[in-house]
Design a protein around this motif. Structure first.
Motif, PDB file in Angstrom:
ATOM      1  N   ASN B   9       0.831  -1.226   0.000  1.00 58.73           N
ATOM      2  CA  ASN B   9       0.000   0.000   0.000  1.00 58.73           C
ATOM      3  C   ASN B   9       0.857   1.263   0.000  1.00 58.73           C
ATOM      4  OD1 ASN B   9       0.744  -0.590   2.702  1.00 58.73           O
ATOM      5  ND2 ASN B   9      -0.917   0.661   3.489  1.00 58.73           N
ATOM      6  N   THR B  31       3.277  17.596  -1.158  1.00 54.89           N
ATOM      7  CA  THR B  31       2.694  16.958   0.032  1.00 54.89           C
ATOM      8  C   THR B  31       1.863  15.781  -0.442  1.00 54.89           C
ATOM      9  OG1 THR B  31       2.482  19.152   0.978  1.00 54.89           O
ATOM     10  CG2 THR B  31       1.360  17.379   2.135  1.00 54.89           C
ATOM     11  N   PRO B  32       2.184  14.565   0.013  1.00 51.88           N
ATOM     12  CA  PRO B  32       1.427  13.413  -0.491  1.00 51.88           C
ATOM     13  C   PRO B  32      -0.041  13.475  -0.100  1.00 51.88           C
ATOM     14  CG  PRO B  32       3.167  12.725   1.038  1.00 51.88           C
ATOM     15  CD  PRO B  32       3.213  14.203   0.975  1.00 51.88           C
ATOM     16  N   ALA B  33      -0.889  12.980  -0.982  1.00 57.62           N
ATOM     17  CA  ALA B  33      -2.336  13.013  -0.732  1.00 57.62           C
ATOM     18  C   ALA B  33      -2.805  11.788   0.042  1.00 57.62           C
ATOM     19  CB  ALA B  33      -3.080  13.110  -2.056  1.00 57.62           C
ATOM     20  N   THR B  34      -1.924  10.792   0.202  1.00 59.86           N
ATOM     21  CA  THR B  34      -2.306   9.587   0.945  1.00 59.86           C
ATOM     22  C   THR B  34      -1.652   9.641   2.327  1.00 59.86           C
ATOM     23  OG1 THR B  34      -2.342   8.396  -1.142  1.00 59.86           O
ATOM     24  CG2 THR B  34      -2.432   7.067   0.847  1.00 59.86           C
ATOM     25  N   GLY B  35      -2.497   9.451   3.355  1.00 60.27           N
ATOM     26  CA  GLY B  35      -2.029   9.635   4.723  1.00 60.27           C
ATOM     27  C   GLY B  35      -0.826   8.779   5.091  1.00 60.27           C
ATOM     28  N   VAL B  36      -0.843   7.510   4.660  1.00 60.41           N
ATOM     29  CA  VAL B  36       0.207   6.585   5.089  1.00 60.41           C
ATOM     30  C   VAL B  36       1.585   7.034   4.562  1.00 60.41           C
ATOM     31  CG1 VAL B  36      -0.126   4.972   3.165  1.00 60.41           C
ATOM     32  CG2 VAL B  36       0.830   4.149   5.287  1.00 60.41           C
ATOM     33  N   LYS B  38       2.473  10.147   4.038  1.00 59.24           N
ATOM     34  CA  LYS B  38       2.840  11.328   4.824  1.00 59.24           C
ATOM     35  C   LYS B  38       3.340  10.906   6.217  1.00 59.24           C
ATOM     36  CE  LYS B  38       0.958  15.902   5.763  1.00 59.24           C
ATOM     37  NZ  LYS B  38       0.336  15.994   7.078  1.00 59.24           N
ATOM     38  N   THR B  39       2.779   9.802   6.725  1.00 61.56           N
ATOM     39  CA  THR B  39       3.193   9.320   8.046  1.00 61.56           C
ATOM     40  C   THR B  39       4.651   8.877   8.042  1.00 61.56           C
ATOM     41  OG1 THR B  39       0.956   8.540   8.415  1.00 61.56           O
ATOM     42  CG2 THR B  39       2.639   7.601   9.841  1.00 61.56           C
ATOM     43  N   PHE B  40       5.071   8.241   6.959  1.00 66.07           N
ATOM     44  CA  PHE B  40       6.396   7.617   6.969  1.00 66.07           C
ATOM     45  C   PHE B  40       7.474   8.371   6.186  1.00 66.07           C
ATOM     46  CE2 PHE B  40       3.727   3.681   7.701  1.00 66.07           C
ATOM     47  CZ  PHE B  40       4.062   3.596   9.049  1.00 66.07           C
ATOM     48  N   THR B  75      10.782   5.316  12.307  1.00 63.37           N
ATOM     49  CA  THR B  75       9.720   4.573  11.601  1.00 63.37           C
ATOM     50  C   THR B  75      10.438   3.417  10.887  1.00 63.37           C
ATOM     51  OG1 THR B  75       9.899   5.656   9.447  1.00 63.37           O
ATOM     52  CG2 THR B  75       8.539   6.769  11.109  1.00 63.37           C
ATOM     53  N   ALA B  78      13.234   4.636   8.361  1.00 63.85           N
ATOM     54  CA  ALA B  78      14.129   5.695   8.835  1.00 63.85           C
ATOM     55  C   ALA B  78      15.357   5.860   7.939  1.00 63.85           C
ATOM     56  CB  ALA B  78      14.546   5.387  10.259  1.00 63.85           C
TER      57      ALA B  78
END
Lengths: 268, 387
Positions: B9, B31-36, B38-40, B75, B78
């Motif tokens: 994913n 800025t990525p549009a998918t949350g995951v 942006k998280t990593f 994460t 890293a």
């Protein structure tokens, strides 16, 4: 005579159509003639404030991106700071590649005369038209002094689809229906963090036997164990499921075991 | 030794979100549009959107094509660098079999000239962003991802990064076309450390360009995200529709991977043409039958297996192959196989199978052109025009 010629022509055309569409590879070519309405901007009903004061007579510019270029129109806010843009669509052939469609809103002459301040951006592939984006822009209150941040839009048509991010300085009338809440974001992040823990541990156990001989593996096992421990702290803050919380010491023990082993070898 | 890789994913989010760069000026913050994602990964500090130069000789334009991000600390990523390439929105000549000349690339193998030139147009900007991330950081792992043409670009980038920086590289492609000739596919395992070539069973784009192009690595693994068969032009989308790659790339790699089909010895008979449909299965049967025949046909075999490159594209290659097949002076048994192959090719191209099939270079060339033409059209439709 003309009737005869016309009917002959129709027969030939029908025959050609049948011939072309007979082959499945050819059938699709008639999509060339199909033109659909692509929404490049939903109808927008908004209001602008600055430090909570409505901004009257402010020029608001709307940019729509389609087929690799931007086109612009504008409106002015009324005495209460309200502004309105009608839905904008273009006729286009349906496509299967990723065709980017986007809309942007900018406030003119802010923060100083001659400047433009971007306060809303929404993009999609193929078509902006969706129940979610229509509801999103059905009532938006934008505070120019607010931070320009990312929020996530749910798909009402396809609830299993990934949430799609958009950026704004706005609050939305129908946020409860279409915008992903902080609790939902936290839950998704928690799920990804658990997946991360499992994948880190899987990597360490798969490669532990080569830890002594391979510098690259040593580096990544150490990094994985450190990341794993940090992520366990994060899980402790977010997780509410008691059974899952009870498994944390076991994970911690495993990560710490490999870290201690590496530290000991380093000291030696 | 394995390297830590992205989950399906996250790899798909990388290949999907990069499409937003098309509306961005060079260097603009992504800025990525998918949350995951942006998280990593952090994309804000590397220099922003990278532009590429695409199009033919008469129409060339710069637009956003790629982004580079750095894994966030503490994460699983890293020590990772993520690079994503988008597919194209205009100018589809890159998939046409008339535009498939090859060029020698960094690892001394032959790759598609159009893909490579587009990649080269981005290389200086990529180098500028990658130098501070990879110079003196031999442990960093680079993840290259892309959809469609973006997948081809990701593959070329992976090879270049491995050669130029020496870091370990993982490659994730979604619905990507073939990028190079057999020597390219054979060298791929040494050029990239992990490859996840994701396809939908009925996406026609991975079928292009036609043989003698190959997928890399040769006889490698393929991640078949849907089990559909046949050719459905609507199966190529990356995001925002129910059957797109971003929706099907879920779960773990271990449960998704299957081995690429191996080339087999196939002999087609004239009467087989009744069974032929326009499908991936029959395309594979036809190309397997052609290579089987070539192995047994002297001069034509030497022509194909001594192939150094496609200086004049696939069409020219097939024209010359037709001449060689005629010259080969095949025995009766080979003639029967060639006749069977040509009959099945005609049926595949939706043409009427004529009673007297001639084995002249002119006729063979005409049959080859029918097949290339119908494949061209299906692939173009998938990318360009049709529902």
């Amino acid at each position: 005579m003309w009737h005869l010629q016309r009917s002959t022509l129709v027969c030939i055309l029908v025959g050609l159509l049948a011939l072309f569409t007979h082959n499945p590879a050819e059938a699709g070519m008639f999509g060339w003639f199909k033109r659909i309405d692509v929404q490049v901007s939903p109808e927008i009903k908004g209001a602008i404030t600055l430090h909570d004061k409505p901004q009257a007579d402010m020029v608001i510019k709307r940019g729509t991106f389609f087929e690799d270029s931007w086109s612009w129109d504008s409106t002015r806010t009324d005495a209460d700071g309200h502004f309105y843009f009608a839905e904008k669509t273009v006729k286009a052939r349906e496509v299967l590649h990723e065709r980017q469609v986007a809309v942007r809103l900018l406030a003119l002459d802010y923060p100083t005369k001659g400047d433009e301040d971007l306060f809303f951006r929404l993009s999609s592939s193929h078509n902006l038209k969706s129940r979610s984006s229509d509801l999103l822009t059905d009532g938006m209150h934008c505070e120019l002094s607010a931070e320009y941040t990312m929020s996530y839009l749910k798909s009402l048509e396809y609830p299993n689809m990934d949430w799609h991010g958009f950026q704004s300085k706005c609050r939305f009338l129908h946020a409860d229906k279409v915008i992903v809440s902080q609790a939902e974001l936290d839950a998704a992040e928690l799920e990804e963090t658990w997946r991360g823990i499992h994948s880190l541990l899987a990597y360490i156990t798969q490669n532990a036997s080569e830890m002594d001989t391979d510098d690259f593996i040593r580096f990544h096992v150490r990094s994985s164990a450190e990341s794993g421990l940090a992520m366990l702290h994060k899980i402790r803050e977010l997780e509410t499921d008691i059974d899952k919380l009870n498994t944390l010491p076991n994970f911690e023990k495993k990560f710490q075991h490999y870290l201690n082993k590496l530290n000991k070898e380093d000291q030696r | 030794m394995s390297i830590p890789v992205l989950t399906p994913n996250i790899a798909a989010a990388l290949a999907a979100d990069v499409y937003d760069t098309i509306e961005m000026p060079a260097g603009a913050e992504f800025t990525p549009a998918t949350g995951v994602l942006k998280t990593f990964f952090d994309f804000s500090r590397q220099g922003g959107a990278i532009h590429g130069r695409s199009g033919g000789l008469l129409f060339r334009r710069d637009s956003g094509f790629a982004v580079i991000g750095k894994g966030k600390s503490l994460t699983p990523y890293a020590n990772s660098i993520a690079i994503a390439f988008r597919g194209t929105q205009t100018g589809y000549d890159w998939l046409s079999n008339t535009n498939t000349r090859t060029v020698t690339i960094e690892n001394q193998t032959q790759a598609h000239k159009g893909f490579y030139e587009l990649f080269k147009s981005m290389r200086p900007a990529m180098e500028q962003q990658l130098n501070p991330l990879l110079r003196n950081n031999a442990h960093a792992i680079v993840h290259c991802a892309g959809h469609s043409l973006g997948g081809a670009l990701a593959q070329l980038a992976a090879i270049w990064i491995k050669k130029f920086y020496g870091n370990k590289v993982a490659l994730y492609t979604f619905g990507a076309p073939r990028v190079g000739l057999k020597n390219f596919a054979l060298q791929a395992p040494g050029s990239v450390d992990a490859t996840y070539r994701c396809i939908h069973g009925d996406d026609p784009v991975p079928l292009a360009p036609v043989w003698p192009y190959y997928h890399a690595p040769y006889n490698g693994q393929v991640v078949r995200l849907t089990a559909d068969t046949g050719i459905r032009v609507s199966s190529h989308k990356m995001r925002k529709v129910p059957h797109c790659y971003q929706n099907s790339a879920r779960g773990d790699w271990a449960n998704l991977i299957s081995r690429e089909r191996l080339q087999r010895q196939v002999f087609l008979k004239r009467e087989d043409h009744h069974k032929v449909t326009f499908s991936e299965y029959w395309m594979n049967q036809i190309w397997d039958a052609l290579t089987t025949l070539l192995r047994q046909s002297g001069g034509a075999s030497a022509f194909v297996f001594g192939l150094q490159g496609l200086g004049a594209g696939v069409h020219s290659f097939y024209d010359n192959l037709a001449i060689e097949l005629e010259k080969s002076g095949m025995n009766q048994q080979h003639s029967v196989h060639l006749e069977g192959l040509l009959a099945c090719m005609l049926a595949f191209a939706g043409k009427r199978v004529i009673r007297a099939i001639e084995l002249t270079a002119r006729f063979i060339r005409w049959v080859f052109r029918q097949v290339l033409s119908v494949l061209d059209r299906a692939v173009r439709q998938a990318i360009q025009q049709v529902k």
